[in-house]
Design a protein around this motif. Structure first.
Motif, PDB file in Angstrom:
ATOM      1  N   GLY A 265      11.290   4.776  -0.721  1.00  0.00           N
ATOM      2  CA  GLY A 265      10.190   4.415   0.155  1.00  0.00           C
ATOM      3  C   GLY A 265       8.915   3.987  -0.535  1.00  0.00           C
ATOM      4  N   LEU A 266       8.827   4.117  -1.857  1.00  0.00           N
ATOM      5  CA  LEU A 266       7.571   3.799  -2.543  1.00  0.00           C
ATOM      6  C   LEU A 266       7.261   2.307  -2.468  1.00  0.00           C
ATOM      7  CD1 LEU A 266       5.184   4.738  -4.316  1.00  0.00           C
ATOM      8  CD2 LEU A 266       6.593   4.210  -6.309  1.00  0.00           C
ATOM      9  N   LEU A 267       8.208   1.452  -2.857  1.00  0.00           N
ATOM     10  CA  LEU A 267       7.952   0.013  -2.860  1.00  0.00           C
ATOM     11  C   LEU A 267       7.653  -0.497  -1.454  1.00  0.00           C
ATOM     12  CD1 LEU A 267      10.649  -1.259  -5.398  1.00  0.00           C
ATOM     13  CD2 LEU A 267       8.231  -0.794  -5.804  1.00  0.00           C
ATOM     14  N   SER A 268       8.388  -0.005  -0.469  1.00  0.00           N
ATOM     15  CA  SER A 268       8.155  -0.441   0.913  1.00  0.00           C
ATOM     16  C   SER A 268       6.764  -0.044   1.387  1.00  0.00           C
ATOM     17  CB  SER A 268       9.216   0.156   1.845  1.00  0.00           C
ATOM     18  OG  SER A 268      10.506  -0.290   1.495  1.00  0.00           O
ATOM     19  N   THR A 269       6.361   1.175   1.064  1.00  0.00           N
ATOM     20  CA  THR A 269       5.043   1.643   1.498  1.00  0.00           C
ATOM     21  C   THR A 269       3.931   0.885   0.787  1.00  0.00           C
ATOM     22  OG1 THR A 269       5.967   3.851   1.883  1.00  0.00           O
ATOM     23  CG2 THR A 269       3.585   3.666   1.753  1.00  0.00           C
ATOM     24  N   LEU A 270       4.073   0.650  -0.501  1.00  0.00           N
ATOM     25  CA  LEU A 270       3.063  -0.121  -1.223  1.00  0.00           C
ATOM     26  C   LEU A 270       2.951  -1.537  -0.662  1.00  0.00           C
ATOM     27  CD1 LEU A 270       3.758   0.968  -4.919  1.00  0.00           C
ATOM     28  CD2 LEU A 270       1.844   1.661  -3.468  1.00  0.00           C
ATOM     29  N   LYS A 271       4.074  -2.126  -0.296  1.00  0.00           N
ATOM     30  CA  LYS A 271       4.043  -3.460   0.299  1.00  0.00           C
ATOM     31  C   LYS A 271       3.296  -3.437   1.632  1.00  0.00           C
ATOM     32  CE  LYS A 271       7.352  -5.018   2.755  1.00  0.00           C
ATOM     33  NZ  LYS A 271       8.673  -5.456   3.281  1.00  0.00           N
ATOM     34  N   ARG A 272       3.547  -2.430   2.446  1.00  0.00           N
ATOM     35  CA  ARG A 272       2.873  -2.322   3.740  1.00  0.00           C
ATOM     36  C   ARG A 272       1.370  -2.133   3.557  1.00  0.00           C
ATOM     37  NH1 ARG A 272       5.219   2.302   7.196  1.00  0.00           N
ATOM     38  NH2 ARG A 272       3.652   1.464   8.644  1.00  0.00           N
ATOM     39  N   VAL A 273       0.994  -1.310   2.595  1.00  0.00           N
ATOM     40  CA  VAL A 273      -0.438  -1.092   2.338  1.00  0.00           C
ATOM     41  C   VAL A 273      -1.094  -2.389   1.872  1.00  0.00           C
ATOM     42  CG1 VAL A 273      -2.112   0.139   0.919  1.00  0.00           C
ATOM     43  CG2 VAL A 273      -0.133   1.355   1.843  1.00  0.00           C
ATOM     44  N   ALA A 274      -0.425  -3.102   0.971  1.00  0.00           N
ATOM     45  CA  ALA A 274      -1.001  -4.326   0.405  1.00  0.00           C
ATOM     46  C   ALA A 274      -1.191  -5.412   1.453  1.00  0.00           C
ATOM     47  CB  ALA A 274      -0.121  -4.839  -0.733  1.00  0.00           C
ATOM     48  N   THR A 275      -0.358  -5.417   2.470  1.00  0.00           N
ATOM     49  CA  THR A 275      -0.412  -6.471   3.484  1.00  0.00           C
ATOM     50  C   THR A 275      -1.072  -6.028   4.780  1.00  0.00           C
ATOM     51  OG1 THR A 275       1.842  -5.878   4.204  1.00  0.00           O
ATOM     52  CG2 THR A 275       1.627  -7.631   2.564  1.00  0.00           C
ATOM     53  N   SER A 276      -1.554  -4.798   4.848  1.00  0.00           N
ATOM     54  CA  SER A 276      -2.159  -4.281   6.076  1.00  0.00           C
ATOM     55  C   SER A 276      -3.676  -4.406   6.015  1.00  0.00           C
ATOM     56  CB  SER A 276      -1.771  -2.814   6.284  1.00  0.00           C
ATOM     57  OG  SER A 276      -0.374  -2.670   6.425  1.00  0.00           O
ATOM     58  N   LYS A 277      -4.295  -4.250   7.173  1.00  0.00           N
ATOM     59  CA  LYS A 277      -5.753  -4.317   7.260  1.00  0.00           C
ATOM     60  C   LYS A 277      -6.338  -2.916   7.119  1.00  0.00           C
ATOM     61  CE  LYS A 277      -5.799  -8.475  10.126  1.00  0.00           C
ATOM     62  NZ  LYS A 277      -6.235  -9.080  11.402  1.00  0.00           N
ATOM     63  N   VAL A 278      -6.125  -2.355   5.946  1.00  0.00           N
ATOM     64  CA  VAL A 278      -6.670  -1.034   5.642  1.00  0.00           C
ATOM     65  C   VAL A 278      -7.853  -1.215   4.706  1.00  0.00           C
ATOM     66  CG1 VAL A 278      -4.469   0.129   5.986  1.00  0.00           C
ATOM     67  CG2 VAL A 278      -5.048  -0.748   3.718  1.00  0.00           C
ATOM     68  N   ILE A 279      -8.451  -0.100   4.303  1.00  0.00           N
ATOM     69  CA  ILE A 279      -9.604  -0.152   3.410  1.00  0.00           C
ATOM     70  C   ILE A 279      -9.242  -0.901   2.121  1.00  0.00           C
ATOM     71  CG2 ILE A 279      -9.021   2.085   2.399  1.00  0.00           C
ATOM     72  CD1 ILE A 279     -12.023   2.650   2.225  1.00  0.00           C
ATOM     73  N   ASP A 280     -10.151  -1.738   1.647  1.00  0.00           N
ATOM     74  CA  ASP A 280      -9.855  -2.617   0.510  1.00  0.00           C
ATOM     75  C   ASP A 280      -9.454  -1.852  -0.735  1.00  0.00           C
ATOM     76  OD1 ASP A 280     -10.202  -4.980   1.838  1.00  0.00           O
ATOM     77  OD2 ASP A 280     -12.279  -5.273   1.223  1.00  0.00           O
ATOM     78  N   GLU A 281     -10.112  -0.727  -1.008  1.00  0.00           N
ATOM     79  CA  GLU A 281      -9.789   0.038  -2.212  1.00  0.00           C
ATOM     80  C   GLU A 281      -8.325   0.456  -2.224  1.00  0.00           C
ATOM     81  OE1 GLU A 281     -12.426   0.467  -0.369  1.00  0.00           O
ATOM     82  OE2 GLU A 281     -14.209   1.012  -1.521  1.00  0.00           O
ATOM     83  N   ALA A 282      -7.780   0.788  -1.052  1.00  0.00           N
ATOM     84  CA  ALA A 282      -6.371   1.174  -0.975  1.00  0.00           C
ATOM     85  C   ALA A 282      -5.476  -0.023  -1.246  1.00  0.00           C
ATOM     86  CB  ALA A 282      -6.072   1.779   0.397  1.00  0.00           C
ATOM     87  N   ARG A 283      -5.813  -1.172  -0.702  1.00  0.00           N
ATOM     88  CA  ARG A 283      -5.020  -2.387  -0.930  1.00  0.00           C
ATOM     89  C   ARG A 283      -5.017  -2.758  -2.405  1.00  0.00           C
ATOM     90  NH1 ARG A 283      -6.961  -7.005   0.930  1.00  0.00           N
ATOM     91  NH2 ARG A 283      -4.889  -7.924   0.814  1.00  0.00           N
TER      92      ARG A 283
END
Length: 523
Positions: A265-283
């Motif tokens: 689940g790590l790669l999938s979650t990192l991909k979701r974070v990178a492509t989501s509209k979350v806080i920039d520092e997390a992306r």
């Protein structure tokens, strides 16, 4: 904070307390002068995103990984730290072991909040040697267990209202715990590797659970147009940022890159974070982690084959509004392109090639370097793919790398661009490249430059390869002959000694032999 007569860090605590981070002071004491120096540090001194807290990248074979935390520049380690914690007697001195013990023993909500608050207050500093002592006191284990308890409470919560006061208080506690874990992990590399070996297998799933809940919350906020969405003080945003920073810190240790990438689940979650509209520092932290995971050769094929991950990186590199996000995406693509098994699949993506062509003209030097390295690695591919690269977008790749090899301000970009041109030369592309307007004249100008570095030699080697493959019946033959004469007419004695490397001398010798053998001229 170190006491002269203590064997481990101790913290000088005073009441009352505010849970939010405040400015604090370091004070150094001595027998002769009670207060020697005091330097104020504010929250602005703290690093907000993992990529910015790490050292400049080191290169290995053109691939890039950031693998060290910044060294401490304090001439004197402060002997005591003054902080404020509620319900603690004025002038109380506690050690890391006592703080960890309180976290271990806390079970009620009030006890947990008090213990975690004290830990967050005392562990918020940038002294890696002090964090090492906190690790020795098993602060990471205590906080990991506390996070597991909180996530279990959230999982079994019967409150369906995500806006309720109970849920908000619980997530504030989760955010504080994640932030405190991140503080502790500002330790040395050896201690960080030790932490991963003893808690990583248990901590990573917990962090992924936190991130999944934060992503769900972010999607709900966007659907309901919640005004708190993206608020940096929102506990979900704080939890998301801290969780990604912890994972990014683990990714600074080369020995743990493979088990991290293999975590379910790590790669999938990192991909979701990178492509989501979350806080920039997390992306940014998620993209930075993906780029570092792609540094390891054993991870490259797995990451390139992960469903949708390369597409996500390409889209970010091509169209993201943040230059920092585009830079990290380009770095990840560059690392992936190093692996031979990835060259053909990546070079067959027109959108990826367009993204790299666009980024190689960026005003950010690091971004240009990543894009130039990506094109350099992708150009070292079978002949059929070289033809595809030369013809892509009306030969826009040839035009772009030729321009960068000739006049880019950065030496590394010039060398990578010249290498890409040399790599693209083959029997199938020789006439196409020879007929490209201005290519051979530009190569000859680069080859006679007196700058340091390998760009002139690489350009000359590209000319040598073209001279071996272009025949007299080709339209570009006369232009090639003129370009070769330009290079050979430059007397070696006129070049500075430090620029005439043995490789460059071999290039000139080879070019002279080709001139005599194929073009019938004596040099």
């Amino acid at each position: 904070a170190l006491c002269n007569d203590e064997r481990e860090p101790c913290y000088f605590l005073m009441a009352p307390c505010v849970l939010e981070p405040e400015a604090y002071s370091f004070a150094q004491w001595s027998d002769s002068n009670e207060l020697m120096a005091e330097a104020m540090l504010t929250p602005d001194c703290q690093k907000d995103s993992c990529p910015s807290i790490l050292k400049d990248e080191d290169s290995k074979g053109g691939r890039h990984v950031s693998c060290k935390l910044p060294e401490q520049n304090f001439e004197h380690v402060p002997t005591k730290r003054q902080r404020t914690v509620s319900n603690i007697n004025p002038a109380a001195v506690v050690t890391a072991s006592e703080i960890v013990r309180d976290v271990f023993h806390a079970i009620t909500e009030e006890e947990r909040m008090l213990a975690t608050s004290a830990a967050a207050t005392c562990f918020e500093h940038e002294l890696s040697q002090v964090h090492d002592e906190e690790i020795d006191a098993r602060a990471d284990i205590a906080l990991c267990k506390n996070l597991a308890l909180l996530l279990m409470k959230h999982h079994f919560s019967q409150d369906p209202d995500q806006q309720s006061k109970t849920t908000l208080i619980l997530w504030k506690e989760i955010a504080m715990t994640c932030s405190t874990i991140e503080m502790v992990y500002r330790c040395s590399d050896s201690k960080l590797a030790e932490c991963f070996n003893r808690t990583g297998e248990e901590l990573l799933p917990l962090l992924l659970t936190v991130m999944a809940n934060c992503l769900q919350r972010s999607n709900e906020d966007q659907n309901t147009a919640n005004i708190t969405s993206g608020d940096k003080l929102d506990p979900w945003s704080t939890s998301m940022k801290a969780s990604n920073k912890i994972i990014a810190r683990f990714a600074t240790i080369p020995t743990v890159l493979i088990p991290m990438a293999q975590q379910r689940g790590l790669l999938s979650t990192l991909k979701r974070v990178a492509t989501s509209k979350v806080i920039d520092e997390a992306r940014f932290s998620a993209l930075w982690t993906l780029a570092n995971l792609a540094y390891d050769a054993d991870n490259m094929v797995m990451i390139a084959c992960h469903p949708g991950l390369v597409d996500a990186l390409v889209e970010i590199a091509y169209a993201d509004v943040s230059f920092e996000a585009r830079n990290h995406a380009a770095k990840a693509i560059s690392n992936l392109a190093w692996r031979p098994e990835n060259k053909i699949p990546l070079s067959e993506r027109p959108h990826l090639l367009d993204a790299m062509v666009g980024l190689i003209g960026s005003s950010v030097t690091k971004t240009r370097r990543h894009a130039a390295r990506a094109l350099r690695f992708l150009s070292d591919t079978p002949s059929q793919e070289k033809v595809r690269l030369c013809q892509h977008g009306g030969s826009i790749i040839l035009s772009t790398i030729l321009k960068r090899a000739n006049n880019d301000a950065d030496r590394s970009v010039r060398e990578c661009a010249a290498t890409a041109i040399s790599n693209l030369v083959c029997e199938e592309t020789a006439e196409l490249m020879g007929n490209f307007p201005g290519l051979m004249q530009t190569l000859s100008r680069i080859a006679i430059m007196t700058e340091r570095g390998n760009a002139p030699t690489l350009a000359g080697e590209a000319l040598c390869s073209l001279a071996e493959l272009i025949t007299k019946d080709m339209q570009c033959y006369q232009e090639l002959n003129s370009s070769v004469n330009t290079v050979l007419s430059c007397n070696e004695d006129e070049l500075p000694v430090h620029n005439v490397s043995s490789r460059r001398q071999n290039m000139l010798h080879r070019l002279g032999q080709l001139q005599r053998e194929k073009m019938g001229a004596y040099v």
